[in-house]
Design an enzyme around this catalytic site. Structure first.
Site, mmCIF file in Angstrom:
data_model
loop_
_atom_site.group_PDB
_atom_site.id
_atom_site.type_symbol
_atom_site.label_atom_id
_atom_site.label_comp_id
_atom_site.label_asym_id
_atom_site.label_seq_id
_atom_site.Cartn_x
_atom_site.Cartn_y
_atom_site.Cartn_z
ATOM 1 C CE LYS A 205 -3.949 2.174 2.292
ATOM 2 N NZ LYS A 205 -4.997 2.041 3.323
ATOM 3 C CD GLU A 211 7.900 -6.802 6.877
ATOM 4 O OE1 GLU A 211 7.457 -7.039 8.015
ATOM 5 O OE2 GLU A 211 7.692 -5.721 6.264
ATOM 6 N N GLY A 266 -5.663 -2.398 4.088
ATOM 7 C CA GLY A 266 -4.916 -3.531 3.543
ATOM 8 C C GLY A 266 -5.631 -4.859 3.703
ATOM 9 N NE ARG A 267 -8.070 -4.564 9.673
ATOM 10 C CZ ARG A 267 -7.484 -3.378 9.846
ATOM 11 N NH1 ARG A 267 -6.323 -3.120 9.276
ATOM 12 N NH2 ARG A 267 -8.054 -2.452 10.603
ATOM 13 C CD GLU A 352 -3.613 -5.473 10.557
ATOM 14 O OE1 GLU A 352 -2.535 -6.089 10.705
ATOM 15 O OE2 GLU A 352 -4.010 -5.052 9.451
ATOM 16 C CG HIS A 383 -7.726 -36.813 13.889
ATOM 17 N ND1 HIS A 383 -7.939 -38.080 14.386
ATOM 18 C CD2 HIS A 383 -8.651 -36.631 12.917
ATOM 19 C CE1 HIS A 383 -8.933 -38.659 13.731
ATOM 20 N NE2 HIS A 383 -9.390 -37.791 12.834
ATOM 21 C CE LYS A 511 4.037 -2.286 8.869
ATOM 22 N NZ LYS A 511 3.194 -1.594 7.865
#
Length: 554
Positions: A205, A211, A266-267, A352, A383, A511
């Site tokens: 964005k 990263e 963003g999400r 978030e 399981h 960050k």
């Protein structure tokens, strides 16, 4: 007005104490029509919320709480472009990306709908050219592999959707994802690819995400001397960003930059150009169907009265448990292999958004604002951690998600899968009492003293609540509706609990600290750090210095 001061809130507090003593078995026995009354059927799925610790009085007061919080007003404000993301002064308009607004919205003199449509048109053109073989690398060979470089919302949404739509994937262009700045992921991905036929989509964005930008620089170096930098960036790189000027500074060709906007979180961005990998993987028509499914849920959310509004009902049930009943976690349990990434996607979307402790009034919230979201594929979970769900002292409400139509042609599998989903929600609800356990053990021939010893360990208290979402079929349209269902649920819960759901200052804190610590790891200067961090920096320096010395000696 403080939401906790409304009579509906106070009444729900007292009702929570009463409902702690009720059992779901009793609620179903008292009301034969309960399942029908507490279900909502939409074109894409059936939402059954009848296996929840609510009765008519709880239900009425939950709905009143939503009205007291002016949920409908906030919903209309969001969809009209009001800046409801108040801490950042932005509107929240991801619904515009899929045609879900009730009327046109103009921001700064520009039509939001027109901007979204224009960018979607550019996306369609590029995807079609790619599939037609017209997008080539520096040597003229067609692109066969696309690597998405992005993290958070620039990764989880597209990756989840492509996995969910695996039955619709095209085989002419393969899509890969690299999100981790740990070079091992990028190295492993690149090892399988051909430099001449690989395209990178750099999704960020801000176009400053450490990263992503680090991975992009390493990807550029991977090409070596195949072509000059400018040509490589023009032929082998695409950018998706809300800051196109920064992508241009990096060297991206303007015609290869796809845009989305500050009014898209963003999400919540997979509907935008961030969804380019989805459109590539399944074709643009299926991407359009995904958007249409979400728009269908947008219409349901804005037009349906609260009593039958699926996202609102999900939000009310969730806050009932987390805020009033004291159940701090919620499990997402898909019984559909293609939805295996959905729990991770919803974990980001909800935690978030509503992982906040400050109210809209700037006060510290003295109530829980959202549960811990976790989960995995239901069959695998059975399981792994279902023992905890069934017999732990902690109660974990759950969402069971399945499909009535299998995504494959193998006979017999789907009935076993769905039988397990239904059985688990039934077992969590009913449990197994002491008397039944003793009867079953006696039928197996155990002696009385053996039964007395073993019975306590086999008792299941039940009374564990759950929702069930049963899709007609998992396809692009229904997936879009399912994702938008959870988006609006998250928004509704945040509004009712009087928090801002669309900022993420907790993400920004880490960050900033990482950027300050990075040069200290290189220099070894641990001054000004707490004792633990300083010790870790010193240890890192000793290890790396020792490794360098050994390499030099060798």
């Amino acid at each position: 007005m403080d939401i906790t001061q409304f009579p509906s809130w106070q009444r729900l507090n007292s009702l929570a104490c009463r409902m702690q003593g009720r059992h779901l078995r009793e609620l179903f026995a008292e009301d034969p029509a309960r399942a029908a009354r507490f279900s909502v059927e939409l074109p894409e799925f059936l939402f059954d919320f009848s296996k929840n610790l609510i009765d008519d009085e709880v239900f009425v007061n939950l709905l009143q709480l939503a009205r007291d919080a002016d949920l409908e007003g906030w919903r209309d404000a969001m969809l009209s472009g009001a800046p409801i993301n108040c801490t950042e002064g932005r509107p929240v308009l991801h619904a515009a990306l899929r045609g879900g607004l009730p009327q046109p919205v103009v921001l700064d003199g520009d039509s939001v709908d027109a901007q979204a449509a224009a960018e979607l048109g550019r996306l369609k053109e590029f995807v079609n050219l790619l599939h037609n073989g017209a997008v080539t690398g520096c040597t003229g060979r067609r692109i066969t592999d696309v690597v998405n470089l992005g993290v958070g919302g620039s990764h989880l949404g597209p990756a989840m959707a492509i996995e969910a739509l695996r039955a619709y994937r095209r085989d002419d262009v393969r899509v890969h994802f690299v999100s981790n700045v740990d070079g091992a992921q990028l190295a492993d991905t690149l090892a399988t690819l051909d430099v001449e036929t690989t395209l990178f989509v750099v999704s960020s964005k801000t176009f400053t995400t450490t990263e992503t930008v680090t991975n992009a620089r390493s990807a550029l170096r991977w090409f070596g001397d195949l072509a000059p930098r400018a040509e490589l960036l023009r032929q082998h790189f695409v950018a998706v960003t809300a800051k196109p000027e920064r992508a241009i500074e990096f060297g991206m060709a303007p015609q290869r930059i796809f845009r989305f906007w500050d009014w898209v979180g963003g999400r919540f961005s997979l509907w935008s150009a961030i969804g380019l990998p989805i459109a590539i993987a399944v074709g643009f028509d299926n991407f359009r169907a995904l958007l249409d499914g979400a728009a269908s849920m947008d219409r349901h959310f804005r037009e349906t009265p609260l009593e039958g509004n699926a996202p609102v009902l999900m939000a009310l049930v969730s806050l009932w448990y987390c805020t009033f009943m004291g159940y701090p976690a919620h499990a997402i349990l898909p019984y559909e292999q293609a939805l295996h990434m959905l729990p991770a996607y919803l974990q980001q979307a909800e935690m978030e958004s509503n992982g906040k402790s400050t109210t809209r009034a700037g006060e510290e919230a003295d109530y829980a604002t959202g549960p811990l979201i976790w989960g995995m594929l239901g069959i695998n979970g059975q399981h792994a951690f279902y023992q905890y769900l069934h017999q732990s002292p902690e109660v974990v409400p759950a969402d069971f998600i399945g499909s009535a139509t299998p995504g494959h042609a193998l006979p017999g599998h789907h009935e076993i899968l769905l039988a397990n989903m239904l059985a688990q929600s039934q077992a969590l609800m009913n449990g197994v009492g002491r008397e039944q356990v003793e009867t079953e053990l006696a039928a197996k021939g155990l002696a009385v003293d053996e039964i007395e010893k073993l019975a306590p360990y086999k008792v299941h208290r039940g009374n564990r609540p759950s929702n069930t979402i049963l899709l007609r079929k998992l396809d692009p349209h229904s997936l879009g509706a399912l994702i938008a269902l959870y988006e609006h649920k998250i928004f509704a819960q945040g509004v009712i609990l009087q928090i801002y759901s669309f900022d993420q200052w907790g993400v920004e804190l880490g960050k900033g600290l990482a950027a300050a610590l990075q040069p200290k790891l290189t220099s070894g200067d641990a001054s000004g750090q707490d004792a633990s961090t300083a010790g870790l920096i010193n240890y890192y320096q000793r290890v790396t210095a020792g490794a360098a010395a050994l390499e030099f000696a060798g």
